[in-house]
Design a protein around this motif. Structure first.
Motif, PDB file in Angstrom:
ATOM      1  N   ILE A 158       5.796  -0.668  11.295  1.00 41.64           N
ATOM      2  CA  ILE A 158       6.085   0.667  10.779  1.00 41.64           C
ATOM      3  C   ILE A 158       7.284   0.676  10.054  1.00 41.64           C
ATOM      4  N   LEU A 159       8.478  -0.222  10.282  1.00 36.14           N
ATOM      5  CA  LEU A 159       9.584  -0.272   9.276  1.00 36.14           C
ATOM      6  C   LEU A 159       9.340  -0.629   8.001  1.00 36.14           C
ATOM      7  N   ARG A 160       8.146  -1.585   8.008  1.00 37.99           N
ATOM      8  CA  ARG A 160       7.772  -2.172   6.561  1.00 37.99           C
ATOM      9  C   ARG A 160       7.048  -1.013   5.679  1.00 37.99           C
ATOM     10  N   MET A 161       6.371  -0.321   6.409  1.00 40.49           N
ATOM     11  CA  MET A 161       5.537   0.775   5.955  1.00 40.49           C
ATOM     12  C   MET A 161       6.549   1.868   5.345  1.00 40.49           C
ATOM     13  N   LEU A 162       7.526   2.235   6.012  1.00 45.10           N
ATOM     14  CA  LEU A 162       8.697   2.949   5.770  1.00 45.10           C
ATOM     15  C   LEU A 162       9.586   2.142   4.260  1.00 45.10           C
ATOM     16  N   GLN A 163       9.670   0.938   4.655  1.00 45.11           N
ATOM     17  CA  GLN A 163      10.511   0.439   3.406  1.00 45.11           C
ATOM     18  C   GLN A 163       9.439   0.400   2.176  1.00 45.11           C
ATOM     19  N   GLY A 164       8.277   0.337   2.372  1.00 49.95           N
ATOM     20  CA  GLY A 164       7.298   0.306   1.160  1.00 49.95           C
ATOM     21  C   GLY A 164       7.578   1.571   0.448  1.00 49.95           C
ATOM     22  N   VAL A 165       7.732   2.618   1.074  1.00 49.79           N
ATOM     23  CA  VAL A 165       7.944   4.054   0.469  1.00 49.79           C
ATOM     24  C   VAL A 165       9.088   4.059  -0.298  1.00 49.79           C
ATOM     25  N   PHE A 220       0.724  -1.168  -0.017  1.00 51.28           N
ATOM     26  CA  PHE A 220       0.026   0.014   0.085  1.00 51.28           C
ATOM     27  C   PHE A 220       0.836   1.171  -0.108  1.00 51.28           C
ATOM     28  N   THR A 221       1.898   1.525   0.891  1.00 54.54           N
ATOM     29  CA  THR A 221       2.653   2.578   1.018  1.00 54.54           C
ATOM     30  C   THR A 221       3.533   2.798  -0.499  1.00 54.54           C
ATOM     31  N   LEU A 222       3.865   1.382  -0.713  1.00 60.68           N
ATOM     32  CA  LEU A 222       4.788   1.568  -2.070  1.00 60.68           C
ATOM     33  C   LEU A 222       3.868   2.254  -3.187  1.00 60.68           C
ATOM     34  N   ALA A 223       2.552   1.844  -3.468  1.00 58.33           N
ATOM     35  CA  ALA A 223       1.659   2.269  -4.478  1.00 58.33           C
ATOM     36  C   ALA A 223       1.570   3.729  -4.232  1.00 58.33           C
TER      37      ALA A 223
END
Length: 406
Positions: free
Chosen positions: A105-112, A58-61
């Motif tokens: 949280i770290l995975r969300m940042l990594q997605g960015v 989701f954060t990647l998109a």
């Protein structure tokens, strides 16, 4: 620049982007093979563990649009490389993480950060390569994407079986760092020329909005965005549910064995590599119809419910999907005569949003009817995709570059 130097530069660019892409997709999909280990290590349920892939997608998109704007400001190479090194840094932090909420949280940042390369790759190729080389580069790029996804999932399954969480993250950090160094070495000097426009007022200005709107006003472009998104919505998530099916009776496969289903992506690897040639020969419309037919055939074959036919069905489905994705991705880059990174970002944003909603979409089908229900959900999704292709074919050609679309 001499012809020899030009060819060497093109090879270095394709190699650098390909290595970086493998790093990206290993980091994105590794957790899909590590879900049992993650659930055990962090004392959470399997359904909670799957959030690690969902939040990252989701954060990647959403971040694709940010990097599309940024790369139009400062070029393609710097965002791609800086993001790779920051991904390695987050891998290092995850090594010492023992709280699941912090890991999310770290995975969300990594997605960015994972969004940077996909957002700029095709625009990078379009800036640096001629049309023939672009078709080849686009095909190779999607090919290595599938290889990175395969390797990431299989590596995750292996880690889940034989390594601890800390050991797994140590190995991931080393692999990512090696990829960073190799990409830095191979990527040639970028010849990107910043577009001439009024002085920006704020990060997002009228030119950026115009850039996105140009592509969104193009009906054929919008339809291709949706075609890629709906196809990926059912494709990537049917691979998740088939693992649950194979782990249940009568198959009762282990958590490492079920990751072998991802070897079926290899047929898609071949299809991606050949996509440039086929889209030139047959046009996008015929290719898309052929791909959807293959995906329908593949998922229906799995209803026979034998290991051999399940693998055969997924080989057919993967071939059809990756040919579709590679063709759409390349077509978008070729059609965009300006604001190329924004066009690619819009396509991939729709693509990964499709992946994010596909799991919840197929869940009730799985809960009520098991694998047969998942097949029904996939068929319905592909029927929607087919309607979008029919609409694409019916729309008269407007402005912009076309790839012999018939």
């Amino acid at each position: 620049m001499s012809v020899v130097n030009q060819v060497n530069s093109e090879k270095r660019l394709i190699a650098g982007i390909s290595i970086a892409s493998i790093v990206i997709y290993i980091n994105l999909y590794l957790v899909q093979g590590m879900l049992p280990l993650i659930a055990d290590h962090f004392t959470v349920s399997m359904s909670q563990a799957t959030l690690l892939l969902s939040v990252t997608s989701f954060t990647l998109a959403l971040s694709l649009l940010f990097f599309a704007i940024l790369s139009d400001r400062i070029g393609r190479k710097m965002p791609a490389l800086v993001s790779l090194y920051l991904i390695a840094f987050i891998d290092l932090l995850m090594m010492f993480t023992h709280d699941f909420s912090l890991l999310l949280i770290l995975r969300m940042l990594q997605g960015v950060l994972l969004a940077a390369l996909p957002a700029v790759a095709m625009a990078y190729f379009k800036d640096e390569l001629g049309q023939d080389a672009l078709l080849k580069a686009g095909a190779i790029y999607i090919t290595v994407n599938s290889l990175g996804g395969i390797f990431g999932r299989l590596l995750g399954g292996t880690m889940s079986e034989y390594l601890s969480w800390t050991q797994s993250m140590q190995l991931l950090f080393v692999l990512t760092l090696i990829g960073c160094f190799l990409s830095s070495y191979y990527l040639p000097k970028c010849r990107f020329v910043k577009p001439v426009h009024e002085k920006p007022k704020g990060f997002v200005n009228k030119t950026d909005i115009k850039g996105f709107s140009i592509h969104l006003k193009d009906l054929k472009m919008r339809l291709v965005f949706l075609i890629g998104g709906t196809a990926f919505m059912v494709m990537v998530n049917q691979f998740s549910y088939i693992q649950l099916h194979l782990m249940a009776a009568p198959f009762s496969w282990g958590r490492f064995e079920v990751t072998f289903i991802f070897l079926c992506y290899l047929s898609g690897t071949f299809a991606s590599y050949r996509s440039g040639k086929w889209i030139q020969n047959f046009g996008l419309s015929r290719v898309l119809l052929f791909c959807i037919g293959l995906m329908l055939l593949g998922v229906l074959v799995t209803l026979m419910d034998s290991i051999t036919l399940i693998f055969f069905g997924f080989l057919i489905s993967a071939f059809g999907f990756f040919l579709l994705h590679s063709s759409c991705n390349t077509w978008v880059a070729m059609r965009a005569s300006e604001h190329r990174s924004k066009a690619t970002a819009l396509y991939l944003c729709t693509y990964y949003i499709g992946a994010a909603i596909g799991g919840p979409y197929l869940l009730p089908f799985w809960q009520h009817w098991g694998w047969n229900g998942v097949v029904l959900g996939v068929v319905l999704g592909l029927f929607i995709t087919l309607l979008l292709v029919a609409k694409y074919i019916s729309v008269p050609e407007g402005t912009g570059h076309e790839l012999s679309v018939v």
